[in-house]
Design an enzyme around this catalytic site. Structure first.
Site, PDB file in Angstrom:
ATOM      1  N   ALA A 106     -45.272   8.634  -3.870  1.00  0.00           N
ATOM      2  CA  ALA A 106     -44.367   9.351  -4.748  1.00  0.00           C
ATOM      3  C   ALA A 106     -43.098   8.979  -4.315  1.00  0.00           C
ATOM      4  CB  ALA A 106     -44.796  10.724  -5.109  1.00  0.00           C
TER       5      ALA A 106
ATOM      6  N   SER B 183     -54.944  -2.902  -9.970  1.00  0.00           N
ATOM      7  CA  SER B 183     -54.200  -4.349 -10.299  1.00  0.00           C
ATOM      8  C   SER B 183     -54.976  -5.321 -11.190  1.00  0.00           C
ATOM      9  CB  SER B 183     -53.933  -4.778  -9.063  1.00  0.00           C
ATOM     10  OG  SER B 183     -53.294  -6.108  -9.009  1.00  0.00           O
TER      11      SER B 183
ATOM     12  N   TYR C 175     -55.772  -7.602  -0.438  1.00  0.00           N
ATOM     13  CA  TYR C 175     -55.122  -6.726  -1.463  1.00  0.00           C
ATOM     14  C   TYR C 175     -55.967  -6.896  -2.730  1.00  0.00           C
ATOM     15  CZ  TYR C 175     -51.718  -5.091  -4.858  1.00  0.00           C
ATOM     16  OH  TYR C 175     -50.973  -4.339  -5.743  1.00  0.00           O
TER      17      TYR C 175
HETATM   18  N1  LIG Z   1     -45.405  -3.580  -8.125  1.00  0.00           N
HETATM   19  C1  LIG Z   1     -46.481  -4.319  -8.976  1.00  0.00           C
HETATM   20  O1  LIG Z   1     -46.006  -5.218  -9.604  1.00  0.00           O
HETATM   21  C2  LIG Z   1     -47.816  -3.499  -8.769  1.00  0.00           C
HETATM   22  C3  LIG Z   1     -48.795  -4.313  -9.644  1.00  0.00           C
HETATM   23  C4  LIG Z   1     -50.159  -3.991  -9.603  1.00  0.00           C
HETATM   24  C5  LIG Z   1     -50.430  -2.841  -8.780  1.00  0.00           C
HETATM   25  N2  LIG Z   1     -49.367  -2.059  -8.014  1.00  0.00           N
HETATM   26  C6  LIG Z   1     -49.917  -1.039  -7.147  1.00  0.00           C
HETATM   27  O2  LIG Z   1     -48.870   0.158  -7.702  1.00  0.00           O
HETATM   28  C7  LIG Z   1     -48.804   1.162  -6.501  1.00  0.00           C
HETATM   29  C8  LIG Z   1     -47.551   1.465  -6.126  1.00  0.00           C
HETATM   30  O3  LIG Z   1     -46.680   0.313  -5.799  1.00  0.00           O
HETATM   31  P1  LIG Z   1     -45.349  -0.033  -6.072  1.00  0.00           P
HETATM   32  O4  LIG Z   1     -45.216  -1.329  -6.805  1.00  0.00           O
HETATM   33  O5  LIG Z   1     -44.545   0.926  -6.594  1.00  0.00           O
HETATM   34  O6  LIG Z   1     -44.683  -0.353  -4.577  1.00  0.00           O
HETATM   35  P2  LIG Z   1     -43.742   0.587  -3.591  1.00  0.00           P
HETATM   36  O7  LIG Z   1     -42.450   0.715  -4.231  1.00  0.00           O
HETATM   37  O8  LIG Z   1     -43.845  -0.169  -2.261  1.00  0.00           O
HETATM   38  O9  LIG Z   1     -44.439   1.894  -3.399  1.00  0.00           O
HETATM   39  C9  LIG Z   1     -45.788   2.086  -2.613  1.00  0.00           C
HETATM   40  C10 LIG Z   1     -45.621   3.763  -2.349  1.00  0.00           C
HETATM   41  O10 LIG Z   1     -46.908   3.775  -1.508  1.00  0.00           O
HETATM   42  C11 LIG Z   1     -46.409   4.521  -0.327  1.00  0.00           C
HETATM   43  N3  LIG Z   1     -47.261   4.072   0.671  1.00  0.00           N
HETATM   44  C12 LIG Z   1     -47.403   2.916   1.304  1.00  0.00           C
HETATM   45  N4  LIG Z   1     -48.139   3.082   2.468  1.00  0.00           N
HETATM   46  C13 LIG Z   1     -48.417   4.399   2.609  1.00  0.00           C
HETATM   47  C14 LIG Z   1     -49.085   5.073   3.668  1.00  0.00           C
HETATM   48  N5  LIG Z   1     -49.693   4.642   4.590  1.00  0.00           N
HETATM   49  N6  LIG Z   1     -49.305   6.291   3.572  1.00  0.00           N
HETATM   50  C15 LIG Z   1     -48.642   6.996   2.575  1.00  0.00           C
HETATM   51  N7  LIG Z   1     -47.866   6.354   1.687  1.00  0.00           N
HETATM   52  C16 LIG Z   1     -47.867   5.022   1.527  1.00  0.00           C
HETATM   53  C17 LIG Z   1     -45.003   4.032  -0.201  1.00  0.00           C
HETATM   54  O11 LIG Z   1     -44.220   4.861   0.726  1.00  0.00           O
HETATM   55  P3  LIG Z   1     -42.964   4.615   1.577  1.00  0.00           P
HETATM   56  O12 LIG Z   1     -41.937   4.923   0.523  1.00  0.00           O
HETATM   57  O13 LIG Z   1     -42.980   5.631   2.665  1.00  0.00           O
HETATM   58  O14 LIG Z   1     -43.092   3.249   1.949  1.00  0.00           O
HETATM   59  C18 LIG Z   1     -44.597   4.215  -1.335  1.00  0.00           C
HETATM   60  O15 LIG Z   1     -44.159   5.554  -1.995  1.00  0.00           O
HETATM   61  C19 LIG Z   1     -49.752   0.497  -5.205  1.00  0.00           C
HETATM   62  O16 LIG Z   1     -50.967   0.863  -5.258  1.00  0.00           O
HETATM   63  C20 LIG Z   1     -49.797  -1.265  -5.845  1.00  0.00           C
HETATM   64  O17 LIG Z   1     -50.743  -1.904  -5.428  1.00  0.00           O
HETATM   65  C21 LIG Z   1     -48.112  -2.472  -8.131  1.00  0.00           C
END
Ligand SMILES: NC(=O)c1ccc[n+]([C@@H]2O[C@H](COP(=O)([O-])OP(=O)(O)OC[C@H]3O[C@@H](n4cnc5c(N)ncnc54)[C@H](OP(=O)(O)O)[C@@H]3O)[C@@H](O)[C@H]2O)c1
Length: 373
Positions: free
Chosen positions: A10, A171, A193
């Site tokens: 979050a 995804s 991934y």
């Molecule tokens: N962005 C895209 O285009 C896209 C597309 C398809 C799916 N997704 C999915 O969307 C989800 C959110 O990603 P996002 O794009 O919003 O990326 P993001 O901004 O990097 O957010 C990722 C979140 O996950 C947390 N996280 C990562 N590793 C963790 C761990 N070991 N323990 C606890 N928290 C952890 C991060 O915490 P920190 O703040 O501490 O790093 C951050 O809050 C992911 O599951 C990703 O695979 C994203």
């Protein structure tokens, strides 16, 4: 009574946008932020409470790439709450992504160009590593840590007065050919991934089968009112967050934006902002889980004019044709039927049983190291 919503990841990106959007819809929620970094989470909580003063927001420290941290965090959640209404399994990583230039240039000239660039299928490889628990990091973070979290929180999720919802951020990049039951952690491949997201889709199907279908049967036989635990998967589309900034630096994305806005008139998967990407997550919040199809992935879309909408991606190609109603999408769909979720329930069940076995052995190892004889 306030509904309780727990969200992993979050602290930034789509998870953070989801928190804001949920509170904008219902200020009376209690949001519990499960984050690994407490200072980031604290800043998020303060900002959320400043804009939604009547909400309740709490924090639980949890690193989903560490099973001890997950178990510890889950204990705290159980101390704080009697029940959970929604569990958003959103934290995720794509470490060290590398662009496959050959696939990139073939993609540009292929007839599936829009599909290739909106799903990144075959375009990205990652170099994974092994965590302190001995698992592949992508597998443990994106899937297994969350699986253990669900197992720990079962008493709060499976209650008799109403149903609870698990909502996974999967995804469009989830691809069957990148997953194998013989190597569920994808330790031998280059697309962990994609494998972890396909594994998420499989687990979603198995959870529905084991929780709400079986629960219904038990309640019918025993005349009990057991309500189910329902699971759904979404894809947010292509969103500019820390995750995508790992693929290309922010300034390159900024240079590409005019082109992407143009493409968005044809391919609505470029949602771009975390707010837009969270559309399917918010949409599911409002659905009666009993009415959802467990074999459907819910996708966020944004039109060229910036309107958000959600569509389901079902398992079969004909269902897909029904979904993508305009001619462009039909043509695109015919040229790439590989877009459907491509899940078979037997594989999902085998995968679920494998995860249960893995959980058993992990718990024995943790027990032994906690109480060495
Ligand atoms: N962005 C895209 O285009 C896209 C597309 C398809 C799916 N997704 C999915 O969307 C989800 C959110 O990603 P996002 O794009 O919003 O990326 P993001 O901004 O990097 O957010 C990722 C979140 O996950 C947390 N996280 C990562 N590793 C963790 C761990 N070991 N323990 C606890 N928290 C952890 C991060 O915490 P920190 O703040 O501490 O790093 C951050 O809050 C992911 O599951 C990703 O695979 C994203």
């Amino acid at each position: 009574m306030r509904k309780v919503v727990l969200i992993t990841g979050a602290s930034s990106g789509i998870g953070l946008a989801l928190c804001n959007r949920l509170l904008a819809e219902d200020e009376e929620l209690h949001l519990c932020l499960a984050c690994r970094n407490l200072s980031k989470a604290g800043a998020v909580r303060d900002a959320l409470l400043a804009s939604h003063p009547s909400a309740e927001v709490s924090i639980v420290q949890m690193d989903v790439s560490s099973l001890r941290s997950v178990v510890q965090g889950a204990k705290e959640v159980k101390r704080k709450f009697q029940r959970l209404d929604y569990l958003y399994l959103n934290a995720g990583i794509m470490p060290n992504p590398q662009l496959n230039f050959k696939a990139f240039f073939f993609g540009i000239f292929s007839r599936n160009v829009v599909h290739v660039f909106s799903t990144a299928e075959g375009l990205l490889t990652q170099s994974d590593k092994v965590t302190a628990d001995g698992f592949q990091e992508v597998f443990e973070t994106n899937l297994f840590g969350h699986f253990i979290l669900i197992r720990e929180l079962e008493p709060l999720l499976c209650h008799s007065d109403s149903s609870s919802q698990l909502i996974w951020t999967s995804s469009r990049n989830a691809k069957k050919s990148n997953f194998s039951l013989e190597d569920i952690q994808h330790s031998k491949g280059l697309e962990p991934y994609s494998s972890s997201k396909y594994a998420t889709d499989l687990l979603n199907v198995a959870l529905n089968r084991n929780f709400n279908q079986k629960a219904r049967l038990v309640s019918e036989i025993q005349k009990l009112t057991i309500k189910g635990l329902y699971s759904s998967v979404i894809c947010p589309g292509v969103v500019l967050t820390n995750l995508t900034y790992g693929i290309l630096p922010p300034f390159v994305w900024t240079l590409l934006l005019p082109l992407i806005w143009l493409i968005r008139f044809f391919a609505n998967a470029f949602t771009l902002t975390p707010y837009n990407g969270a559309e399917a997550l918010v949409w599911l919040f409002h659905q009666k889980p009993e009415s959802l199809n467990p074999l459907t992935k819910y996708l966020s879309f944004t039109t060229g004019f910036g309107t958000n909408y959600v569509k389901g991606q079902k398992t079969g190609p004909w269902a897909l044709l029904r979904d993508f109603s305009d001619l462009f999408w039909v043509a695109l769909t015919l040229s790439c039927l590989c877009q459907h979720m491509d899940i078979d329930e037997d594989t999902a069940e085998k995968f679920y049983q494998t995860l249960l076995e893995l959980e058993k052995s992990v718990r024995i190892t943790m027990e032994k190291s906690d109480h060495p004889s």
